[in-house]
Motif scaffolding. Structure first.
Motif, PDB file in Angstrom:
ATOM      1  N   ARG A   1       0.828  -1.208   0.000  1.00  0.00           N
ATOM      2  CA  ARG A   1       0.000   0.000   0.000  1.00  0.00           C
ATOM      3  C   ARG A   1       0.858   1.251   0.000  1.00  0.00           C
ATOM      4  O   ARG A   1       0.535   2.241  -0.669  1.00  0.00           O
ATOM      5  CB  ARG A   1      -0.926  -0.010   1.222  1.00  0.00           C
ATOM      6  N   ALA A   2       1.970   1.238   0.720  1.00  0.00           N
ATOM      7  CA  ALA A   2       2.865   2.394   0.745  1.00  0.00           C
ATOM      8  C   ALA A   2       3.495   2.615  -0.630  1.00  0.00           C
ATOM      9  O   ALA A   2       3.663   3.760  -1.075  1.00  0.00           O
ATOM     10  CB  ALA A   2       3.957   2.192   1.794  1.00  0.00           C
ATOM     11  N   VAL A   3       3.831   1.537  -1.323  1.00  0.00           N
ATOM     12  CA  VAL A   3       4.410   1.666  -2.667  1.00  0.00           C
ATOM     13  C   VAL A   3       3.384   2.253  -3.626  1.00  0.00           C
ATOM     14  O   VAL A   3       3.706   3.089  -4.477  1.00  0.00           O
ATOM     15  CB  VAL A   3       4.929   0.306  -3.168  1.00  0.00           C
ATOM     16  N   ALA A   4       2.137   1.823  -3.495  1.00  0.00           N
ATOM     17  CA  ALA A   4       1.077   2.371  -4.340  1.00  0.00           C
ATOM     18  C   ALA A   4       0.919   3.875  -4.106  1.00  0.00           C
ATOM     19  O   ALA A   4       0.778   4.654  -5.056  1.00  0.00           O
ATOM     20  CB  ALA A   4      -0.239   1.645  -4.068  1.00  0.00           C
ATOM     21  N   ALA A   5       0.958   4.287  -2.840  1.00  0.00           N
ATOM     22  CA  ALA A   5       0.874   5.713  -2.530  1.00  0.00           C
ATOM     23  C   ALA A   5       2.091   6.460  -3.054  1.00  0.00           C
ATOM     24  O   ALA A   5       1.995   7.605  -3.508  1.00  0.00           O
ATOM     25  CB  ALA A   5       0.748   5.903  -1.018  1.00  0.00           C
ATOM     26  N   ALA A   6       3.237   5.798  -3.010  1.00  0.00           N
ATOM     27  CA  ALA A   6       4.475   6.440  -3.448  1.00  0.00           C
ATOM     28  C   ALA A   6       4.486   6.709  -4.945  1.00  0.00           C
ATOM     29  O   ALA A   6       5.162   7.641  -5.397  1.00  0.00           O
ATOM     30  CB  ALA A   6       5.671   5.570  -3.073  1.00  0.00           C
TER      31      ALA A   6
END
Length: 367
Positions: free
Chosen positions: A280-285
């Motif tokens: 999820r953090a990678v998607a936000a990034a």
């Protein structure tokens, strides 16, 4: 409130030269030497600080088109140079980028000398500015920003290091360093006049987080107190005072978004994106990396473990299209240390490794 004086003006800024053709670039160098002006030769894309901070920007037709497409802001002091008389595409590119003058070289050398003289602005200094931002909640941007500042001060890579808190809703960066009770000014106490501030006055007014390190923290909220409001003008004034003084300036942008955060990103020589190794953090990034790239192409990635799904730093870097500065595991006991007495990076570990990798990227470790 403490009013900080403006510094005196010193020196001339180098002209930013964005010219690909070797013969045309050599001609620009020759004219610059005749005008006794230094040049900063780069290739597109360039960060907004380099674009906006140069006294004079000299572009060829290709660079002018690239700058216009990239949304580089309109400014005074843009000159487009051509080899021989300009044609219709050259004039079209000049209009697109907002060039004040089109100069045909070598015949227009005198005209270019006059442009050097007309746009002699204040030297921006030899300081280094690093902005650290995070993707997703609890990414660890504030901790990494503080570690970079502590390592920079410990290594004495510059005479002074300034750590700037750019996250007014995060409770104050002084808490990360365990220096909330150290006397000195915070953001709410500053009044900066004329958009400029003396680095010497800033160094003496701010609380010290370590030898050679001063910290400009946001204030904490409480009954009857409003959140700290950061303005882009104040942010730019503090950053540029450090840059002019030759400081290492580290900005904690964290998850903040808005004009003040954008001012920090624009001013940075390197924007560090901290991404936890979670899907999820990678998607936000991905969204954040695109936004940062629209403002500053000089970006690097730090991937922070643990990685519950086995995501590797190289995988995250490939997805985001960013250079991987460091991929580090979680650091045991870090959270407890932050709660008890504040951050330190005296011992080797993942956090220190990440901070050193960032400093190496901006060349600060070689000074």
């Amino acid at each position: 409130m403490n009013r900080l004086a403006a510094p005196p003006s010193t020196g001339l800024a180098p002209a930013l030269v964005l010219v690909r053709d070797q013969r045309l670039r050599a001609e620009v160098r020759r004219v610059a030497a005749a005008a006794e002006r230094r040049t900063d030769e780069r290739a597109m894309p360039v960060g907004r600080h380099a674009w906006s901070g140069a006294g004079l920007v000299i572009v060829d037709t290709a660079a002018a088109r690239a700058a216009a497409s990239a949304g580089c802001p309109r400014r005074s002091g843009i000159v487009l140079v051509t080899e021989g008389e300009p044609a219709v595409p050259d004039w079209q590119a000049a209009t697109a980028v907002g060039a004040e003058r089109v100069v045909a070289l070598p015949g227009g050398a005198v005209d270019l000398v006059e442009q050097f003289a007309a746009h002699a602005e204040v030297e921006t200094g030899s300081g280094v500015v690093v902005a650290v931002t995070g993707a997703g909640g609890g990414a660890g941007a504030s901790t990494l920003a503080a570690a970079i500042a502590l390592r920079g001060a410990a290594l004495r890579i510059r005479a002074d290091t300034v750590l700037i808190d750019g996250a007014p809703l995060d409770g104050g960066l002084d808490l990360v360093l365990g220096m909330e009770n150290v006397a000195g000014l915070r953001w709410p106490d500053l009044v900066i006049e004329d958009g400029r501030v003396s680095a010497a006055a800033l160094h003496s007014a701010l609380p010290a987080g370590a030898p050679g390190l001063v910290v400009l923290s946001c204030g904490r909220h409480g009954p009857g107190r409003s959140p700290t409001e950061l303005t882009p003008a104040a942010v730019r004034a503090v950053i540029e005072s450090g840059r002019a003084a030759g400081d290492l300036v580290v900005c904690d942008v964290s998850g903040e978004r808005g004009p003040a955060a954008d001012a920090m990103v624009d001013a940075a020589d390197l924007v560090v994106l901290v991404v936890p190794a979670r899907l999820r953090a990678v998607a936000a990034a991905e969204v954040l990396a695109a936004h940062l790239g629209s403002r500053n192409p000089n970006r690097g990635l730090v991937v922070r473990g643990p990685a519950p799904g086995g995501l590797r730093g190289a995988d995250v870097a490939e997805v985001l299209g960013l250079p991987l500065l460091a991929a580090v595991r979680g650091q045991a006991g870090l959270a407890a240390r932050l709660e008890r007495g504040g951050l330190s990076v005296r011992r080797r570990g993942p956090l220190r490794d990440a901070a050193d990798a960032v400093l190496a990227m901006v060349g600060a470790d070689r000074r």
